[in-house]
Design an enzyme around this catalytic site. Structure first.
Site, mmCIF file in Angstrom:
data_model
loop_
_atom_site.group_PDB
_atom_site.id
_atom_site.type_symbol
_atom_site.label_atom_id
_atom_site.label_comp_id
_atom_site.label_asym_id
_atom_site.label_seq_id
_atom_site.Cartn_x
_atom_site.Cartn_y
_atom_site.Cartn_z
ATOM 1 N N LYS A 202 -0.723 10.059 -4.465
ATOM 2 C CA LYS A 202 -1.940 9.477 -3.902
ATOM 3 C C LYS A 202 -2.207 10.150 -2.576
ATOM 4 O O LYS A 202 -1.273 10.620 -1.914
ATOM 5 C CB LYS A 202 -1.763 7.966 -3.680
ATOM 6 C CG LYS A 202 -3.072 7.203 -3.648
ATOM 7 C CD LYS A 202 -3.602 6.937 -5.041
ATOM 8 C CE LYS A 202 -4.910 6.191 -5.012
ATOM 9 N NZ LYS A 202 -5.279 5.725 -6.371
HETATM 10 P P1 NAD Z 1 -15.370 2.414 -4.620
HETATM 11 O O1 NAD Z 1 -15.259 2.898 -3.237
HETATM 12 O O2 NAD Z 1 -16.283 3.123 -5.574
HETATM 13 O O3 NAD Z 1 -15.803 0.863 -4.638
HETATM 14 C C1 NAD Z 1 -15.080 -0.125 -3.946
HETATM 15 C C2 NAD Z 1 -15.901 -1.403 -3.992
HETATM 16 O O4 NAD Z 1 -15.121 -2.475 -3.440
HETATM 17 C C3 NAD Z 1 -17.180 -1.353 -3.163
HETATM 18 O O5 NAD Z 1 -18.194 -2.071 -3.836
HETATM 19 C C4 NAD Z 1 -16.790 -2.077 -1.884
HETATM 20 O O6 NAD Z 1 -17.903 -2.633 -1.205
HETATM 21 C C5 NAD Z 1 -15.897 -3.150 -2.451
HETATM 22 N N1 NAD Z 1 -14.998 -3.793 -1.511
HETATM 23 C C6 NAD Z 1 -14.217 -3.236 -0.562
HETATM 24 N N2 NAD Z 1 -13.544 -4.185 0.088
HETATM 25 C C7 NAD Z 1 -13.895 -5.371 -0.465
HETATM 26 C C8 NAD Z 1 -13.534 -6.714 -0.245
HETATM 27 N N3 NAD Z 1 -12.649 -7.054 0.699
HETATM 28 N N4 NAD Z 1 -14.097 -7.685 -1.010
HETATM 29 C C9 NAD Z 1 -14.970 -7.362 -1.977
HETATM 30 N N5 NAD Z 1 -15.343 -6.109 -2.243
HETATM 31 C C10 NAD Z 1 -14.821 -5.125 -1.490
HETATM 32 O O7 NAD Z 1 -13.877 2.397 -5.209
HETATM 33 P P2 NAD Z 1 -13.430 2.369 -6.749
HETATM 34 O O8 NAD Z 1 -13.152 3.754 -7.182
HETATM 35 O O9 NAD Z 1 -14.348 1.495 -7.527
HETATM 36 O O10 NAD Z 1 -12.005 1.662 -6.606
HETATM 37 C C11 NAD Z 1 -11.838 0.245 -6.613
HETATM 38 C C12 NAD Z 1 -10.400 -0.078 -6.965
HETATM 39 O O11 NAD Z 1 -10.094 0.456 -8.257
HETATM 40 C C13 NAD Z 1 -9.345 0.504 -6.024
HETATM 41 O O12 NAD Z 1 -8.248 -0.386 -5.974
HETATM 42 C C14 NAD Z 1 -8.921 1.773 -6.729
HETATM 43 O O13 NAD Z 1 -7.638 2.213 -6.322
HETATM 44 C C15 NAD Z 1 -8.943 1.277 -8.164
HETATM 45 N N6 NAD Z 1 -9.022 2.320 -9.184
HETATM 46 C C16 NAD Z 1 -10.038 3.226 -9.186
HETATM 47 C C17 NAD Z 1 -10.092 4.176 -10.194
HETATM 48 C C18 NAD Z 1 -11.226 5.162 -10.310
HETATM 49 O O14 NAD Z 1 -11.263 5.896 -11.309
HETATM 50 N N7 NAD Z 1 -12.171 5.210 -9.380
HETATM 51 C C19 NAD Z 1 -9.107 4.224 -11.190
HETATM 52 C C20 NAD Z 1 -8.085 3.273 -11.157
HETATM 53 C C21 NAD Z 1 -8.059 2.322 -10.162
#
Ligand code: NAD
Length: 441
Positions: free
Chosen positions: A131
């Site tokens: 990561k």
């Molecule tokens: P992103 O930046 O696209 O979106 C994050 C979202 O979470 C945004 O809408 C933001 O406003 C919101 N957010 C942040 N803090 C918050 C809070 N305290 N309460 C409510 N909403 C909040 O990120 P993403 O890629 O969608 O990732 C989200 C999660 O999924 C992370 O934990 C990431 O590690 C995990 N993840 C992502 C992927 C991927 O392919 N992008 C794959 C596996 C896991």
């Protein structure tokens, strides 16, 4: 947007509170790294592995901290700190996302890297876990500044990444444009185009069909299977989704398309609720226009923290770590939780919700769709041969559902939670690879 700070820090405030409690001797400390280590320790205990194996699997193989100076558009220079942690490469090159968020630190990156190792092993993709992150708020920077930060960070971590070493992908605060800049920086330094250096890149640069929506599609496949397992018909189910980013927004859309009534979604600014179900397309258009879910005319406003405690069948936390903790787990009313985010549930909350009969599908299974299609993207890039979207999606669904069956069977036959079962299965595979390779020298 005065609620920005309050909601954005909510999970970390929970961590800080539990830290204070621990200092008072009242409760164990919960941080992503402590949570990841505690999950590993439970799996090691179950598998009966030695303390030496435990220590090896608890400790990242390689870590790099880099200074990332940025010349701002104003001419001023500011300095950020970046990290890349490679937790394990026993089963193949390291693989994991790159996060841009103000609170990123080395311990969070260590935890996320460890979870990637288990996720890749569980889904049997030939990678170890890694990561990366930069402690930066991307919303405070222009596109040109983000490009310079990304290119400088990439050049600083260049010696340890590569299509056969460590392959970054998007995470919170980064996207396919970020991946395009990494690919270009790496390629320019190599002297030729290296599409296999990143996944989650634009299709025009060799990205895979279906990658952008893969995590959300995987979350949806697992959510529908878990609802049915819990005796709930998806078309009669209600849901709440925390986070409306790359994972949460499409998860809300795919769940709606599958007949689930998505009543509430949130982002870091607040939440919106409509008992009859949100119009996700209209909400996405509102977010594109305003940058937040709040103020959407097709819903009423809701407190961000209250979303987690709604009386719904399905809760999908798809934002950040530590949001379901011992302070709110007793009030969660969802029957099924499918972790779109990494590490949204602390071990204390896991215990409380298990006692209350809530089915929690762990992150390393539920959100693995992203790394599965990242693997497909890497395979396609290495072969320079591209698959159709229907091929990608059929293979994704098959892998997700077979992992679900495997974890469910293992958990049921041994009386374990899905998280303990998934972690144990993954840890066992990684330990087997260690054993077969032997210890050098
Ligand atoms: P992103 O930046 O696209 O979106 C994050 C979202 O979470 C945004 O809408 C933001 O406003 C919101 N957010 C942040 N803090 C918050 C809070 N305290 N309460 C409510 N909403 C909040 O990120 P993403 O890629 O969608 O990732 C989200 C999660 O999924 C992370 O934990 C990431 O590690 C995990 N993840 C992502 C992927 C991927 O392919 N992008 C794959 C596996 C896991």
């Amino acid at each position: 947007m005065s609620t920005v700070i309050d909601n954005a820090v909510a999970p970390h405030a929970a961590h800080a509170a539990s830290l204070r409690q621990a200092q008072d001797g009242a409760a164990p400390v919960s941080t992503p790294l402590a949570d990841a280590r505690s999950q590993l320790a439970e799996a090691i205990g179950l598998l009966g592995f030695s303390e030496g194996t435990h220590q090896m699997l608890a400790t990242p193989r390689r870590e790099l901290t880099v200074a990332v100076p940025l010349r701002r558009d104003s001419g001023e220079t500011v300095l950020f700190t970046g990290y890349r942690v490679q937790h394990n490469f026993s089963r193949g090159p390291a693989k994991g996302g790159l996060r841009y968020a103000p609170n990123v630190d080395i311990d969070e990156v260590r935890a996320l890297a460890m979870w990637m190792t288990w996720k890749c092993a569980l889904l049997d993709v030939p990678y170890g876990g890694a990561k990366g992150g930069i402690a930066i708020d991307p919303r405070e920077h222009s596109k040109a500044e983000l490009e310079r930060v990304t290119r400088r960070y990439t050049s600083e971590i260049l010696p340890i990444i590569g299509p056969e070493r460590d392959i970054p992908a998007p995470d919170i605060g980064t996207d396919e444009q970020t991946m395009a800049w990494i690919m270009d920086t790496y390629s320019v330094n190599s002297g030729y185009t290296v599409p296999g250096i990143v996944t989650g890149k634009p299709i025009a640069l060799g990205g895979s069909q279906g990658r952008a929506s893969a995590t959300s599609r995987g979350v949806t496949h697992i959510a529908l299977a878990a609802l049915r397992h819990a005796g709930i018909t998806p078309s009669q189910a209600t849901a709440a989704v925390q986070g409306f980013g790359k994972v949460g927004a499409d998860a809300a859309r795919f769940l709606t398309e599958s007949g689930v009534t998505v009543q509430a979604v949130s982002d870091q600014y607040g939440a919106v609720f409509n008992a009859a179900g949100l119009d996700i397309e209209a909400l996405a258009a509102h977010v594109r226009e305003t940058g937040a879910v709040i103020g959407f005319s097709g819903a009423e406003a809701l407190d961000g923290a209250a979303l987690l405690e709604l009386e719904v069948d399905l809760l999908v936390p798809a934002a950040v770590e530590g949001v379901l903790h011992e302070g709110n787990a007793a009030r969660v009313q969802a029957k099924v939780i499918v972790e779109g985010a990494n590490g949204p549930t602390t071990p204390a909350a896991d215990g409380i919700m298990r006692e209350r009969g809530i089915l929690v599908v762990p992150d390393i299974l539920a959100n693995a769709g992203g790394v599965i299609v990242s693997y497909f993207e890497w395979v396609q890039a290495n072969q320079a041969y591209w698959w159709r979207v229907d091929e990608v999606e059929a293979r994704l669904e098959e892998r997700m559902l077979s992992a679900w069956q495997h974890v469910l069977g293992y958990a049921t036959s041994r009386g374990l939670s899905l998280r303990t079962a998934a972690t144990a299965l993954a840890v066992e595979r990684v330990a087997e690879a260690h054993k077969l390779r032997g210890l050098y020298p």
